[in-house]
Design a protein around this motif. Sequence first.
Motif, PDB file in Angstrom:
ATOM      1  N   LEU A   1       4.116 -20.354  -2.985  1.00  0.00           N
ATOM      2  CA  LEU A   1       3.304 -19.560  -3.896  1.00  0.00           C
ATOM      3  C   LEU A   1       2.993 -20.335  -5.173  1.00  0.00           C
ATOM      4  O   LEU A   1       3.779 -21.201  -5.609  1.00  0.00           O
ATOM      5  N   ASP A   2       1.857 -20.039  -5.772  1.00  0.00           N
ATOM      6  CA  ASP A   2       1.563 -20.444  -7.139  1.00  0.00           C
ATOM      7  C   ASP A   2       1.900 -19.280  -8.042  1.00  0.00           C
ATOM      8  O   ASP A   2       1.687 -18.111  -7.680  1.00  0.00           O
ATOM      9  N   VAL A   3       2.426 -19.588  -9.231  1.00  0.00           N
ATOM     10  CA  VAL A   3       2.952 -18.546 -10.113  1.00  0.00           C
ATOM     11  C   VAL A   3       2.512 -18.821 -11.545  1.00  0.00           C
ATOM     12  O   VAL A   3       2.535 -19.971 -12.000  1.00  0.00           O
ATOM     13  N   GLU A   4       2.135 -17.780 -12.251  1.00  0.00           N
ATOM     14  CA  GLU A   4       1.804 -17.877 -13.671  1.00  0.00           C
ATOM     15  C   GLU A   4       2.612 -16.812 -14.413  1.00  0.00           C
ATOM     16  O   GLU A   4       2.498 -15.614 -14.128  1.00  0.00           O
ATOM     17  N   PRO A   5       3.464 -17.214 -15.380  1.00  0.00           N
ATOM     18  CA  PRO A   5       4.231 -16.223 -16.140  1.00  0.00           C
ATOM     19  C   PRO A   5       3.306 -15.305 -16.937  1.00  0.00           C
ATOM     20  O   PRO A   5       2.269 -15.737 -17.439  1.00  0.00           O
ATOM     21  N   LEU A   6       3.703 -14.047 -17.055  1.00  0.00           N
ATOM     22  CA  LEU A   6       2.904 -13.071 -17.796  1.00  0.00           C
ATOM     23  C   LEU A   6       3.603 -12.658 -19.083  1.00  0.00           C
ATOM     24  O   LEU A   6       3.196 -13.054 -20.159  1.00  0.00           O
ATOM     25  N   LEU A   7       4.648 -11.874 -18.980  1.00  0.00           N
ATOM     26  CA  LEU A   7       5.334 -11.425 -20.192  1.00  0.00           C
ATOM     27  C   LEU A   7       6.774 -11.080 -19.878  1.00  0.00           C
ATOM     28  O   LEU A   7       7.165 -10.974 -18.711  1.00  0.00           O
ATOM     29  N   CYS A   8       7.561 -10.937 -20.937  1.00  0.00           N
ATOM     30  CA  CYS A   8       8.944 -10.492 -20.831  1.00  0.00           C
ATOM     31  C   CYS A   8       9.098  -9.213 -21.647  1.00  0.00           C
ATOM     32  O   CYS A   8       8.393  -9.008 -22.636  1.00  0.00           O
ATOM     33  N   GLU A   9      10.011  -8.360 -21.211  1.00  0.00           N
ATOM     34  CA  GLU A   9      10.291  -7.149 -21.974  1.00  0.00           C
ATOM     35  C   GLU A   9      11.765  -6.811 -21.841  1.00  0.00           C
ATOM     36  O   GLU A   9      12.435  -7.242 -20.891  1.00  0.00           O
ATOM     37  N   PRO A  10      12.299  -6.055 -22.788  1.00  0.00           N
ATOM     38  CA  PRO A  10      13.721  -5.707 -22.728  1.00  0.00           C
ATOM     39  C   PRO A  10      14.042  -4.860 -21.494  1.00  0.00           C
ATOM     40  O   PRO A  10      13.175  -4.181 -20.945  1.00  0.00           O
TER      41      PRO A  10
ATOM     42  N   ALA B   1      -4.668 -13.076 -19.597  1.00  0.00           N
ATOM     43  CA  ALA B   1      -5.297 -12.711 -20.870  1.00  0.00           C
ATOM     44  C   ALA B   1      -4.741 -11.395 -21.400  1.00  0.00           C
ATOM     45  O   ALA B   1      -4.431 -11.267 -22.599  1.00  0.00           O
ATOM     46  N   ILE B   2      -4.602 -10.397 -20.527  1.00  0.00           N
ATOM     47  CA  ILE B   2      -4.043  -9.110 -20.943  1.00  0.00           C
ATOM     48  C   ILE B   2      -2.616  -9.300 -21.445  1.00  0.00           C
ATOM     49  O   ILE B   2      -2.203  -8.727 -22.464  1.00  0.00           O
ATOM     50  N   SER B   3      -1.841 -10.097 -20.735  1.00  0.00           N
ATOM     51  CA  SER B   3      -0.447 -10.336 -21.126  1.00  0.00           C
ATOM     52  C   SER B   3      -0.372 -11.042 -22.471  1.00  0.00           C
ATOM     53  O   SER B   3       0.487 -10.721 -23.301  1.00  0.00           O
ATOM     54  N   ALA B   4      -1.256 -12.019 -22.705  1.00  0.00           N
ATOM     55  CA  ALA B   4      -1.259 -12.734 -23.978  1.00  0.00           C
ATOM     56  C   ALA B   4      -1.558 -11.780 -25.134  1.00  0.00           C
ATOM     57  O   ALA B   4      -0.925 -11.848 -26.193  1.00  0.00           O
ATOM     58  N   ARG B   5      -2.519 -10.878 -24.940  1.00  0.00           N
ATOM     59  CA  ARG B   5      -2.822  -9.902 -25.991  1.00  0.00           C
ATOM     60  C   ARG B   5      -1.643  -8.965 -26.221  1.00  0.00           C
ATOM     61  O   ARG B   5      -1.344  -8.588 -27.356  1.00  0.00           O
TER      62      ARG B   5
END
Length: 297
Positions: free
Chosen positions: A158-167, A280-284
Amino acid sequence: MNPVESRPLRYFVAVAEELNFSRAAERLGIAAPALSRAISGLEADLGVRLLDRTTRSVALTDVGAVLLADARAALVALDAATRRSRRAAGVPGGKLVVAVKADVEGGLLEDVLAAYQAEHAAVPIEVMFTGWREQPALLRAGEADVAIVIEPFDADGLDVEPLLCEPQVLALPAGHPLAGRPRLRMADIETGHQRTVSGAHVYVRRGEQPPPFGDMVQMLRQIELGRMLALLPVSLAERNARPQLTWRPVDDAPEAAFSVAWSQNSHSLAVAAFVRVATAISARRRTSRLPDAAETA
């Protein structure tokens, strides 16, 4: 050496797995003599001996063992490509199958789907709700095109792109002794409890076995019944307020990390557009969570 077609490879894999021509022929739905001729033809095309055959036994040669591993991977990739192609042909312009675990997508799904519709390469989307950690296998098999996954997961192929982290917060039954504390630490959970599921923070009392559950609804119900505890993303907790459940912050708990994943064999513009929108959504979302400079001064 002649090019190798997929059919003799499938025949070879069947024989290599059964180590018996009669059983392999029955599995394939062909006559045993025809299967034997096909394997001999494959060996001739490759210029190697793949099987040691006697009247009583069949065994893989060292070369045959190497080919078996590669042939399995090649056939899986071919089958996945076939499924993706047939799916695209079934809808004018194709469609995109997005695999997610219900409620375990960082609260991103709705925003990503809405933004994706404005993309030039957008195609109709089918959302496939999956079981726990099923998405990687679905991507490799070509059953899904792209997925929002929570780490850790099997990223092979798979190719993977990190999005976001949350508690993450602890889900526990309302009457549990830990439910009376406003904040917890990992040591509070691990005292008297043991982690049971590899790759997930699911806990039961020491010496007990985890109860069965197939989806998030079942998992939360088992927690309500006092049969286990679990660390889960805060976005999931926000969507699952229940009187029988208590959610408590755990100061030193690891964060939940979300990524978007897709097959390394994919060349789909629709997949690329989905990945672009998701990042893009994750970065915002990450930017909006940053503290204001005046607050930190």
